[in-house]
Motif scaffolding. Structure first.
Motif, PDB file in Angstrom:
ATOM      1  N   ASN A 294     -10.621  -4.783  -5.515  1.00  0.00           N
ATOM      2  CA  ASN A 294     -11.245  -3.668  -6.222  1.00  0.00           C
ATOM      3  C   ASN A 294     -10.352  -2.432  -6.232  1.00  0.00           C
ATOM      4  N   LEU A 295      -9.044  -2.635  -6.202  1.00  0.00           N
ATOM      5  CA  LEU A 295      -8.101  -1.523  -6.230  1.00  0.00           C
ATOM      6  C   LEU A 295      -7.953  -0.993  -7.648  1.00  0.00           C
ATOM      7  N   SER A 296      -7.799   0.315  -7.771  1.00  0.00           N
ATOM      8  CA  SER A 296      -7.446   0.945  -9.044  1.00  0.00           C
ATOM      9  C   SER A 296      -6.201   1.774  -8.824  1.00  0.00           C
ATOM     10  N   GLY A 297      -5.756   2.485  -9.867  1.00  0.00           N
ATOM     11  CA  GLY A 297      -4.528   3.244  -9.762  1.00  0.00           C
ATOM     12  C   GLY A 297      -3.390   2.543 -10.491  1.00  0.00           C
ATOM     13  N   THR A 298      -2.155   2.903 -10.159  1.00  0.00           N
ATOM     14  CA  THR A 298      -0.984   2.383 -10.861  1.00  0.00           C
ATOM     15  C   THR A 298      -0.021   1.698  -9.901  1.00  0.00           C
ATOM     16  N   LEU A 299       0.878   0.940 -10.490  1.00  0.00           N
ATOM     17  CA  LEU A 299       1.902   0.241  -9.730  1.00  0.00           C
ATOM     18  C   LEU A 299       3.195   1.039  -9.854  1.00  0.00           C
ATOM     19  N   THR A 300       3.703   1.518  -8.731  1.00  0.00           N
ATOM     20  CA  THR A 300       4.841   2.435  -8.746  1.00  0.00           C
ATOM     21  C   THR A 300       6.154   1.695  -8.951  1.00  0.00           C
ATOM     22  N   PRO A 301       7.173   2.391  -9.546  1.00  0.00           N
ATOM     23  CA  PRO A 301       8.491   1.770  -9.724  1.00  0.00           C
ATOM     24  C   PRO A 301       9.138   1.355  -8.410  1.00  0.00           C
ATOM     25  N   GLU A 302       8.735   1.990  -7.294  1.00  0.00           N
ATOM     26  CA  GLU A 302       9.326   1.645  -6.002  1.00  0.00           C
ATOM     27  C   GLU A 302       9.060   0.204  -5.597  1.00  0.00           C
TER      28      GLU A 302
ATOM     29  N   ASP B 107      13.838   1.440   2.847  1.00  0.00           N
ATOM     30  CA  ASP B 107      13.478   1.494   1.430  1.00  0.00           C
ATOM     31  C   ASP B 107      12.135   0.823   1.176  1.00  0.00           C
ATOM     32  N   GLU B 108      11.852  -0.240   1.940  1.00  0.00           N
ATOM     33  CA  GLU B 108      10.601  -0.957   1.727  1.00  0.00           C
ATOM     34  C   GLU B 108       9.436  -0.232   2.377  1.00  0.00           C
ATOM     35  N   VAL B 109       9.700   0.452   3.511  1.00  0.00           N
ATOM     36  CA  VAL B 109       8.656   1.298   4.097  1.00  0.00           C
ATOM     37  C   VAL B 109       8.275   2.389   3.111  1.00  0.00           C
ATOM     38  N   ALA B 110       9.276   3.004   2.484  1.00  0.00           N
ATOM     39  CA  ALA B 110       9.004   4.039   1.488  1.00  0.00           C
ATOM     40  C   ALA B 110       8.233   3.466   0.304  1.00  0.00           C
TER      41      ALA B 110
ATOM     42  N   ARG C  85       1.809   3.339  11.492  1.00  0.00           N
ATOM     43  CA  ARG C  85       2.878   4.132  12.104  1.00  0.00           C
ATOM     44  C   ARG C  85       4.115   4.053  11.230  1.00  0.00           C
ATOM     45  N   SER C  86       4.762   5.155  11.003  1.00  0.00           N
ATOM     46  CA  SER C  86       5.890   5.195  10.083  1.00  0.00           C
ATOM     47  C   SER C  86       7.045   4.334  10.534  1.00  0.00           C
ATOM     48  N   LYS C  87       7.176   4.089  11.850  1.00  0.00           N
ATOM     49  CA  LYS C  87       8.275   3.278  12.352  1.00  0.00           C
ATOM     50  C   LYS C  87       7.791   1.909  12.827  1.00  0.00           C
ATOM     51  N   GLY C  88       6.568   1.577  12.501  1.00  0.00           N
ATOM     52  CA  GLY C  88       6.065   0.272  12.904  1.00  0.00           C
ATOM     53  C   GLY C  88       6.299  -0.757  11.828  1.00  0.00           C
ATOM     54  N   ASP C  89       5.537  -1.829  11.901  1.00  0.00           N
ATOM     55  CA  ASP C  89       5.575  -2.864  10.869  1.00  0.00           C
ATOM     56  C   ASP C  89       4.332  -2.678  10.010  1.00  0.00           C
TER      57      ASP C  89
ATOM     58  N   THR D 103      19.464 -11.084   7.807  1.00  0.00           N
ATOM     59  CA  THR D 103      20.776 -10.975   8.437  1.00  0.00           C
ATOM     60  C   THR D 103      21.237  -9.543   8.587  1.00  0.00           C
ATOM     61  N   ASP D 104      20.632  -8.599   7.850  1.00  0.00           N
ATOM     62  CA  ASP D 104      21.039  -7.206   7.988  1.00  0.00           C
ATOM     63  C   ASP D 104      20.344  -6.510   9.146  1.00  0.00           C
ATOM     64  N   GLY D 105      19.553  -7.263   9.935  1.00  0.00           N
ATOM     65  CA  GLY D 105      18.900  -6.692  11.106  1.00  0.00           C
ATOM     66  C   GLY D 105      17.582  -6.025  10.804  1.00  0.00           C
ATOM     67  N   PHE D 106      17.095  -6.075   9.552  1.00  0.00           N
ATOM     68  CA  PHE D 106      15.834  -5.451   9.178  1.00  0.00           C
ATOM     69  C   PHE D 106      14.813  -6.523   8.802  1.00  0.00           C
ATOM     70  N   PHE D 107      13.554  -6.145   8.969  1.00  0.00           N
ATOM     71  CA  PHE D 107      12.489  -6.965   8.422  1.00  0.00           C
ATOM     72  C   PHE D 107      12.359  -6.652   6.935  1.00  0.00           C
ATOM     73  N   HIS D 108      12.090  -7.709   6.144  1.00  0.00           N
ATOM     74  CA  HIS D 108      11.880  -7.526   4.717  1.00  0.00           C
ATOM     75  C   HIS D 108      10.548  -8.142   4.320  1.00  0.00           C
TER      76      HIS D 108
END
Length: 949
Positions: free
Chosen positions: A90-98, A31-34, A54-58, A75-80
């Motif tokens: 200097n970033l522009s754009g929007t902040l997504t609900p994700e 979910d956090e990668v997404a 890489r989609s499966k990297g860190d 404890t769930d075995g995932f990195f968070h």
């Protein structure tokens, strides 16, 4: 029993072997990668900071260049993702609900970009969030009500955006929040009275909005509020509630241009007040005449409808930098005492702006010193020809504006000495010519409590370098300028240590410094107020440094293989060791129970005998979750007795067990030690082979925790002096009135405890008799020979060399504590010895450079005598050190020299600390034992002696 234990460990081994490799092979939670992918697609990055991964990297660990994005295995075995910092990119754009998918996120820092759109309500799902920093963007719309779910939030910064709508009442649910920075938006409606329910709120900055209505009188309940800044709102016709005078911690009150009316309130009951700006309002009546706090630097009452005379009490404000009564109807005389009663050093400055009033008389000699700017234009006094030089103060530009920078320190090196092409510069404050590459930092004080910076420049440099663990010469204030607000923008340069042969910071040092700035680890400063980091610029040799978490060069499969081998080996070893320990423990317990089965009884007055069952139930069977500490005697647990009393339970470990008779004799001895500055025993347990001591909890923890910043509060000078005096009285009692006398031999800041009223209690003494014992002829030797025990830095060097412990060994350790109290520095820090450093500072005449800036103001004579006493206690030769009675007397004399105003303000501070201590979880976490048993209190009129027993 042993077979059952082996089976349990075997099952655990199978579980770890089967599941841990699988977990370690996982990466960031899907979910956090997404969410990271979605975040990247919505952000426009002209500098290409957010490169592909890489989609499966860190993702944020390996490929976001220059981005701080930390992950932690859960404890769930995932990195968070724990921290996501994209500030000033200097970033522009929007902040997504994700963004709401980062379930373990603690820091969300998007300061100083050009982000647009609304603030996603999904941020309210981030229950672990501590810092929410979205200031300096272009967010619009309203503040989501869902932010009120962030109950762990410490700092909310939404300032300098385009937010509109009303302030959500739900923000009152942020029970841990200390900082509300909502200024410079377009917020409307009323200030919610519900904000008065925020128990820890220190800074409320809502200036430059469109707020209306009245000022909620309920805000007087904000016991920790230090800054109330509401400038440039429209509270039409409202008055300042009279109850605001109860804001006893308030440092800054800024209500400029708020359409307020009524009378100017009496602010004399605010002992820490430094800055008052009530200008551009509609206040009427006279200026209150009661004397304000000695800390006041700024009084701006200009552009109101005030009348009457200038209060004489304004002449009694030693720190005053600006007094502006411009454009009122003030009449009477001009009190020259405003500057005549003030002592000016080279950096002091005073602006007295009395233009456009009805002043017609000069009280005293009109001859202010060069440090004073006096403006009188538009008063009747300016047309009186018989006053000499009156025209000097009546011209429109008389006296300047009082904000010039003053002289700069010349560089220590010739202009041509440093290689410019490598971005090296001369270090201005270095003791010798030294060229180095600086880090450039843009920094802004959002609400300083002064009007003129030069007198506080030294304190500011000390404040920054002390937190960063740098020497003062390593920080240069390159330039500074006042901005609208008023806010103080400055550019700083941090230089590497002069001992560095490459003349640059290494990568770990850069990470450390940036981490301090971006996570707000600087201690709160009443004087300088909140700050914001504008930029952290790396040029020259730092250009290629990636401050994001570096990509690991070891593959995940290799790490997983290593994990399997390590875990397998650890489990096998654990099984073998546990079986052996259990056998040994069973035999030991059998022997112990046999030894303790004898019918030995002894009545011990003054303490309660607990059953082991009572203490076991109170500590949940001595559960590890109840453990709060560990010492040489054994583990310490938090326990709750049947009547609800919270206690500290010290359970002896195998190596500390004594025979039952010896243990009861020890208890009987401890029960006789009663003094208000000693921790007293309240109970014990001696059954089933157990030896347990029971003490009361102490809610304000240890002195070391206060000096290290773990407490929310700081200790002012008078508090520290009283702590030193209390500890000294406790040690004097041990040396002279305990029977037999006791030498503590491990005096240190972590063994000095503070109760709810900050009364000092000395702990960890008397568990084994250390004082001299009479010889066969009935005399007491001057020392005892013993194995050296103690804590490095506090240890008497003579005792260390000779193994001969004397009462002067305790004096030495206590002297180190005195120096620690005054500097805030541990006895050994970064390889430096505190006693040597203070001695060197005294010899070089730079003693006040090392004083802890968190201590606030202090009488210099008192500090000099306190330091001198500490250094006398730390003399190498024991015979040169004072005895404990002389130490107590000197501290009493120093306390008598402290002005009454400081001791009164100390009482207020102490009450504030007491009221806050019961609700502060960080203090409860470090709670220790104490006692309310009162006893004899040694004063300078008592002449105890070390009598033989």
């Amino acid at each position: 029993m042993e077979m059952k234990l082996v089976i349990q460990f075997f099952v655990l081994f199978i579980f770890i072997f089967c599941f841990i490799p699988h977990a370690s092979a996982q990466s960031t939670h899907p979910d956090e990668v997404a969410a990271l992918q979605s975040l990247k697609t919505k952000l426009v990055d002209p500098m290409n900071h957010l490169v592909n991964w890489r989609s499966k990297g860190d993702p944020c660990a390996s490929n976001w260049t220059g981005v701080l994005c930390y992950l932690k295995l859960s404890t769930d075995g995932f990195f968070h993702v724990r921290e996501l910092q994209l500030l000033n990119m200097n970033l522009s754009g929007t902040l997504t609900p994700e963004v709401g998918n980062f379930s373990r996120l603690q820091i969300l820092d998007l300061m100083w970009n050009r982000l647009t759109g609304t603030i996603p309500k999904e941020i309210g799902n981030l229950s672990s969030l501590i810092l929410l920093l979205l200031n300096g963007n272009q967010f619009s719309g309203s503040i989501p009500d869902e932010l009120g779910f962030l109950v762990n939030l410490d700092r909310l910064q939404l300032d300098e955006n385009n937010l509109s709508g009303t302030l959500p009442k739900s923000l009152a649910n942020m029970s841990n929040c200390k900082h509300f920075h909502l200024n410079n938006n377009s917020l409307s409606g009323q200030l919610p009275p519900e904000f008065s329910q925020l128990p820890k709120l220190a800074h409320l900055l809502v200036d430059n909005n469109n707020l209306s209505g009245k000022l909620p009188p309920e805000y007087s309940a904000l016991a920790h509020l230090m800054i109330l800044q509401l400038d440039n709102n429209q509270f039409a016709g409202a008055e300042i509630p009279e109850s605001y005078q109860n804001l006893s911690r308030l440092v800054k009150l800024s209500l400029r241009n708020c359409s307020l009316g009524g009378a100017v309130p009496d602010l004399s009951k605010m002992p820490y007040l430094s800055f008052i700006d009530l200008s551009w309002n509609k206040f009427t009546g006279a200026v209150p005449s009661n004397k304000l706090s000695d800390n006041v630097t700024t009084i701006n009452l200009s552009h109101n409808n005030l009348n009457g005379s200038i209060p004489e009490s304004f002449s009694l404000l030693p720190a005053l930098q600006m007094l502006s009564l411009l454009n009122n109807s003030i009449n009477g005389s001009i009190p020259a005492g405003i500057w005549h009663n003030k002592s000016f050093n080279s950096t002091a400055r005073l602006l007295v702006d009395l233009r456009y009033n009805l002043l017609s008389i000069i009280s005293g000699d009109l001859n202010p010193p060069q440090n004073v700017t006096l403006r009188l234009r538009g008063n009747p006094v300016c047309i009186r020809a018989n006053i000499q030089n009156i025209h000097l103060f009546c011209d429109s530009d008389a006296g300047g504006n009082g904000t010039s920078d003053g002289p700069t320190t010349p560089a220590a090196c010739p202009i041509t000495a440093c290689p410019v092409d490598q971005y090296f510069e001369s270090v201005p404050e270095a003791p010798t010519c030294f060229c180095a590459a600086p880090i450039r930092i843009g920094y802004r004080l959002k609400s300083p409590s002064f009007s003129y910076f030069p007198p506080y420049k030294y304190d500011f440099v000390s404040y920054i370098t002390h937190t960063l663990k740098l020497d003062r010469y390593q920080l240069s204030v390159d330039s500074y300028a006042w901005e609208e607000g008023p806010r103080l923008r400055m550019y700083l340069k941090l230089f590497p240590d002069i001992s560095k042969t490459d003349h640059i910071f290494n990568e770990s040092e850069l990470r450390y410094i940036r981490h301090i700035y971006t996570t707000w680890h600087f201690p709160g400063s009443d004087l300088f107020g909140p700050y914001e980091l504008l930029n952290f610029t790396l040029l020259g040799p730092y250009s290629y440094v990636n401050l994001g978490t570096a990509k690991s060069g070891i593959s995940k499969s290799f790490l997983a293989a290593i994990s399997v081998v390590v875990i397998t080996s650890a489990v096998i070893v654990s099984v073998i060791v546990t079986v052996l320990l259990m056998r040994r423990k069973n035999r030991s317990r059998q022997l112990s129970r046999k030894n303790f089965s004898s019918k030995i009884s002894m009545k011990v007055d003054g303490v309660k005998e607990f059953t082991f069952r009572e203490l076991s139930q109170g500590t949940r069977n001595f559960n590890s979750s109840a453990q709060v500490g560990r010492g040489g005697y054994g583990k310490v647990y938090r326990g709750v007795l049947a009547n609800g009393t919270v206690v500290a339970v010290k359970r002896a470990e195998e190596g500390s067990l004594q025979g039952k008779l010896e243990f009861l004799t020890e208890i009987q001895f401890l029960s006789r030690l009663h003094h208000r500055n000693l921790v007293s025993l309240i109970g014990y347990c001696s059954e089933y082979g157990e030896q347990v001591l029971v003490y009361e909890f102490m809610p304000n923890g240890t002195l070391r925790e206060w000096l290290s910043g773990k407490s929310e509060r700081t200790l002012n000078f008078v508090m520290r002096l009283r702590i030193a005096l209390g500890a000294s009285r406790g040690i004097l009692y041990l040396h002279t009135e305990a029977n037999p006398p006791i030498f503590h031999r491990d005096i240190k800041a972590s063994n000095i405890l503070l109760d709810a009223n900050l009364t000092t209690k000395v702990a960890d003494f008397g568990l084994s008799h250390l004082a001299p014992v009479m010889d066969d002829e009935g005399s007491v030797p001057h020392h005892i020979s013993t194995i050296v025990k103690g804590t490095p830095g506090y240890l008497d060097p003579e005792y260390f060399l000779t193994h001969q412990l004397t009462d002067k060994s305790d004096v030495y350790s206590l002297g180190v504590v005195f120096l620690e109290l005054l500097t805030g520095v541990p006895p050994i820090s970064h390889g430096k010895n505190l006693v040597r450093e203070v001695n060197a500072a005294q010899k070089s005449g730079s003693l006040f450079d090392i004083i802890d800036t968190r201590m606030g103001t202090y009488p210099s004579e008192c500090v000099e005598r306190f330091i001198a006493l500490g250094l006398r206690c730390c003399q190498d030769k024991p015979e040169m050190r004072p005895c404990m009675l002389d130490v107590v007397r000197e501290l009493e004399n120093v306390l008598q020299l402290v002005p009454d105003s400081m001791t009164m303000s100390d009482t207020t501070s102490l009450q504030s600390c007491s009221s806050s201590s019961t609700t502060n979880p960080s203090l409860n976490k470090f709670a220790r034992m104490t006692s309310d048993v009162s006893g004899s209190d040694l004063t300078s009129t008592v002449l105890p002696t070390l009598a033989p027993r």
